[in-house]
Design an enzyme around this catalytic site. Sequence first.
Site, PDB file in Angstrom:
ATOM      1  N   LYS A   1       0.867  -1.039   0.023  1.00  0.00           N
ATOM      2  CA  LYS A   1      -0.022   0.014   0.083  1.00  0.00           C
ATOM      3  C   LYS A   1       0.933   1.381  -0.094  1.00  0.00           C
ATOM      4  O   LYS A   1       1.785   1.434   0.684  1.00  0.00           O
ATOM      5  CB  LYS A   1      -0.759   0.146   1.263  1.00  0.00           C
ATOM      6  CG  LYS A   1      -2.316  -0.225   0.949  1.00  0.00           C
ATOM      7  CD  LYS A   1      -3.103  -0.140   2.348  1.00  0.00           C
ATOM      8  CE  LYS A   1      -4.545  -0.340   2.093  1.00  0.00           C
ATOM      9  NZ  LYS A   1      -5.078  -0.231   3.604  1.00  0.00           N
TER      10      LYS A   1
HETATM   11  C1  E4P Z   1      -8.419   0.355   3.679  1.00  0.00           C
HETATM   12  O1  E4P Z   1      -7.707  -0.065   2.800  1.00  0.00           O
HETATM   13  C2  E4P Z   1      -8.309   1.605   4.349  1.00  0.00           C
HETATM   14  O2  E4P Z   1      -7.152   1.792   5.179  1.00  0.00           O
HETATM   15  C3  E4P Z   1      -9.417   1.572   5.542  1.00  0.00           C
HETATM   16  O3  E4P Z   1     -10.592   1.137   4.868  1.00  0.00           O
HETATM   17  C4  E4P Z   1      -9.949   2.997   6.007  1.00  0.00           C
HETATM   18  O4  E4P Z   1     -10.935   2.703   6.911  1.00  0.00           O
HETATM   19  P1  E4P Z   1     -11.361   4.013   7.847  1.00  0.00           P
HETATM   20  O5  E4P Z   1     -11.547   5.142   6.990  1.00  0.00           O
HETATM   21  O6  E4P Z   1     -12.720   3.397   8.432  1.00  0.00           O
HETATM   22  O7  E4P Z   1     -10.294   4.119   8.977  1.00  0.00           O
END
Ligand code: E4P
Length: 274
Positions: free
Chosen positions: A98
């Site tokens: 990521k």
């Molecule tokens: C996943 O890839 C993201 O990091 C995650 O869905 C973020 O979610 P949030 O906005 O609820 O923290």
Amino acid sequence: MQVFIDSANLDEIREALSWGIVDGITTNPSLIKKAVEYFKAKGKQYSMADYITEILALAGSNRPVSLEVISTTTDAMIEEARLLYHKFNPVAHNVVIKIPVNPDGGKRARDFDGLKAIKALESEGIPVNVTLVMTPEQAVLAAKCGAHYVSPFVGRLDDLLRKRAGLSFNKEDYYPADGFIVGDQLLEDNGLLSGIHMLRIIKDIFDNYGFGTKIIAASVRNARQVREIMELGVDIATIPFDVLRQMIVHEKTDEGVQLFEADVVPEYRELFGR
Ligand code: E4P
């Protein structure tokens, strides 16, 4: 439609995998922090390398697992991505890295460092999930760099719209896909009416141009939002454990089970040797 679990909690991941519906896993530093705190509270401590190895092994080779870098410059992100990939990918050949679409953090000095890292990593065969995508424009730039995945943050865009309007809300509250009217004003961020609206535009654009980049609907807050994501035909939704539970629960299903249980006559029960 693929369902990923948005969690770094081994208990949640193990449980969700046992249901047979999980196609992948996404983590981020905040989810890792939550998991570390959860296990510390239970008196358990893991080495981070062992912990990640266990997640990857549980997921197995057919389920991608996203691991996020922590630096914000191109070179450092590439170095961390290589480290994560070469250390952990041999476990089950399922590591995806990521990278934030724009890691600058508001200083306006390194806005394109993410794109450069994405391009370099994809060129050397390291699959990238581009995170913190908040607009279709960012998604297109990431796709142009050859990203395997983009993760538009549906819930966080809704949070922004509500926050700017001064509304108080809980993270899991439903936000109308077609926009929220407050007084006589339709809330929007540069023409984006909701996280789901952003997702729809990204999907349309990717379809228009035939981008091979897969869309992961991220920052998903409730089951109704999952329904809207599925309706759009988005490739993947990464869903927190609690929202997965919301998806399976309905009061009339509960009531129906109780009624059927109450109606079982002895003759029918005998069939089962009970
Ligand atoms: C996943 O890839 C993201 O990091 C995650 O869905 C973020 O979610 P949030 O906005 O609820 O923290």
